[in-house]
Write a protein that holds these residues in place. Structure first.
Motif, PDB file in Angstrom:
ATOM      1  N   TYR A 195      -8.866  -1.304  -3.152  1.00 13.76           N
ATOM      2  CA  TYR A 195      -8.913  -2.922  -2.896  1.00 13.76           C
ATOM      3  C   TYR A 195      -9.473  -3.604  -4.203  1.00 13.76           C
ATOM      4  CZ  TYR A 195      -8.274  -2.268   2.152  1.00 13.76           C
ATOM      5  OH  TYR A 195      -7.901  -2.090   3.441  1.00 13.76           O
ATOM      6  N   TYR A 196     -10.408  -2.857  -4.904  1.00 19.24           N
ATOM      7  CA  TYR A 196     -10.709  -3.476  -6.422  1.00 19.24           C
ATOM      8  C   TYR A 196      -9.568  -3.455  -7.027  1.00 19.24           C
ATOM      9  CZ  TYR A 196     -15.586  -3.023  -4.737  1.00 19.24           C
ATOM     10  OH  TYR A 196     -16.655  -3.080  -4.185  1.00 19.24           O
ATOM     11  N   CYS A 235      -6.417  -0.462   6.941  1.00 21.21           N
ATOM     12  CA  CYS A 235      -5.212  -0.609   6.458  1.00 21.21           C
ATOM     13  C   CYS A 235      -4.498   0.540   6.231  1.00 21.21           C
ATOM     14  CB  CYS A 235      -4.919  -1.610   5.450  1.00 21.21           C
ATOM     15  SG  CYS A 235      -3.257  -1.901   4.749  1.00 21.21           S
ATOM     16  N   CYS A 278      -7.502  -6.718  -6.409  1.00 21.75           N
ATOM     17  CA  CYS A 278      -8.202  -7.748  -6.818  1.00 21.75           C
ATOM     18  C   CYS A 278      -7.774  -7.866  -8.348  1.00 21.75           C
ATOM     19  CB  CYS A 278      -9.773  -7.872  -6.408  1.00 21.75           C
ATOM     20  SG  CYS A 278      -9.894  -8.080  -4.640  1.00 21.75           S
ATOM     21  N   ILE A 303      -8.215 -10.518   0.908  1.00 20.03           N
ATOM     22  CA  ILE A 303      -6.964 -10.079   1.240  1.00 20.03           C
ATOM     23  C   ILE A 303      -6.495  -9.973   2.664  1.00 20.03           C
ATOM     24  CG2 ILE A 303      -5.938  -7.553   0.796  1.00 20.03           C
ATOM     25  CD1 ILE A 303      -7.668  -7.154  -1.647  1.00 20.03           C
ATOM     26  N   THR A 340       0.743  -1.304  -0.037  1.00 24.60           N
ATOM     27  CA  THR A 340       0.025  -0.022   0.293  1.00 24.60           C
ATOM     28  C   THR A 340       0.966   1.270   0.006  1.00 24.60           C
ATOM     29  OG1 THR A 340      -0.109  -0.090   2.475  1.00 24.60           O
ATOM     30  CG2 THR A 340      -1.992  -1.274   1.313  1.00 24.60           C
ATOM     31  N   PHE A 370     -10.468  -7.983   3.718  1.00 26.34           N
ATOM     32  CA  PHE A 370     -11.333  -7.749   2.698  1.00 26.34           C
ATOM     33  C   PHE A 370     -11.619  -8.901   1.923  1.00 26.34           C
ATOM     34  CE2 PHE A 370     -11.857  -7.065  -1.959  1.00 26.34           C
ATOM     35  CZ  PHE A 370     -12.895  -6.307  -2.088  1.00 26.34           C
ATOM     36  N   VAL A 390      -2.937 -11.059  -1.427  1.00 24.77           N
ATOM     37  CA  VAL A 390      -4.035 -11.237  -2.201  1.00 24.77           C
ATOM     38  C   VAL A 390      -4.121 -12.705  -2.677  1.00 24.77           C
ATOM     39  CG1 VAL A 390      -5.422 -10.260  -3.873  1.00 24.77           C
ATOM     40  CG2 VAL A 390      -3.781  -8.867  -2.656  1.00 24.77           C
ATOM     41  N   PHE A 447     -15.823  -5.232   3.580  1.00 27.47           N
ATOM     42  CA  PHE A 447     -14.656  -4.844   4.148  1.00 27.47           C
ATOM     43  C   PHE A 447     -14.618  -4.923   5.829  1.00 27.47           C
ATOM     44  CE2 PHE A 447     -15.911  -2.489   0.360  1.00 27.47           C
ATOM     45  CZ  PHE A 447     -14.778  -2.123  -0.234  1.00 27.47           C
TER      46      PHE A 447
END
Length: 237
Positions: A146-147, A186, A150, A210, A130, A218, A194, A182
């Motif tokens: 987060y998307y 984080c 993924c 995740i 991150t 997540f 992931v 969620f």
């Protein structure tokens, strides 16, 4: 969100997203592909649910003329005390005020809580880190990131040949539905793991989990179209 400013200013309350569901129509990806033309659409916004500590809202993107819908999205948010970072309840007067705006005529898109998603031993595994630029105004990693995590993992998995049927980069197969939960916060400069894998019976469903160390932050399910887009320019979501 209506009344968000009052909650933050007077009651030290922030709203954190805890779940989200999006449903796309077959026309969504062709309508909003990058073809160099400006697109017009109508957006409706309603409060879909309210409890003493949570609130849901629904957004519908539709055609400006006939109002055929392209995308329906619903998110549920939880009230959190900004200092303790723990869930709290809305002040009574705000709860009563918001309750008057709830759309009681239409059924919410999210009718139940997403079941727990447990990654199998055979799940595809990748890592990401991150960044400070990933943070939102609540000072934690923003929802869209987060998307992206993924989507990146799914691209690596599909290009490696891990998935069934998807023989090319997964972004060439339109996403038709997403459902996400969620589970934790984080911050920046953290290493996330992931996991992604495919449904045993429906190959169009991809699952994601995740983790930050041993804590799951997540989980999500993406449902893809089985056919590739024909557009020259393709977006993952």
């Amino acid at each position: 969100m209506p009344f968000t400013r009052d909650m933050a200013k007077d009651n030290n309350i922030r709203l954190f997203v805890i779940s989200e569901k999006c449903v796309m129509s077959p026309r969504f990806h062709s309508k909003f592909s990058c073809d160099g033309k400006q697109q017009k659409y109508h957006v409706s916004y309603t409060l879909s649910s309210i409890t003493p500590g949570t609130v849901g809202n629904t957004r519908i993107f539709s055609d400006t003329d006939n109002r055929d819908w392209y995308l329906k999205s619903e998110i549920k948010l939880i009230a959190v005390n900004w200092e303790t970072r723990r869930s709290t309840k809305f002040p009574k007067h705000l709860y009563e005020k918001m309750n008057k705006f709830v759309d009681k005529e239409n059924t919410p898109i999210m009718t139940k809580r997403q079941d727990a998603i447990v990654h199998p031993k055979k799940a595809f595994k990748t890592t990401t880190k991150t960044r400070y630029s990933d943070l939102d105004f609540n000072l934690h990693v923003n929802v869209p990131e987060y998307y992206k995590f993924c989507s990146d993992a799914a691209s690596k998995a599909s290009l490696s040949g891990y998935y069934r049927h998807f023989i090319s980069d997964i972004v060439k197969y339109p996403v038709m539905l997403t459902e996400a939960t969620f589970l934790g916060e984080c911050g920046p400069d953290e290493h996330l793991v992931v996991y992604t894998w495919q449904d045993d019976y429906d190959f169009t469903k991809l699952y994601f989990a995740i983790f930050l160390r041993d804590v799951k932050l997540f989980q999500a399910c993406f449902k893809h179209d089985s056919k590739m887009l024909q557009d020259k320019v393709i977006s993952s979501l």
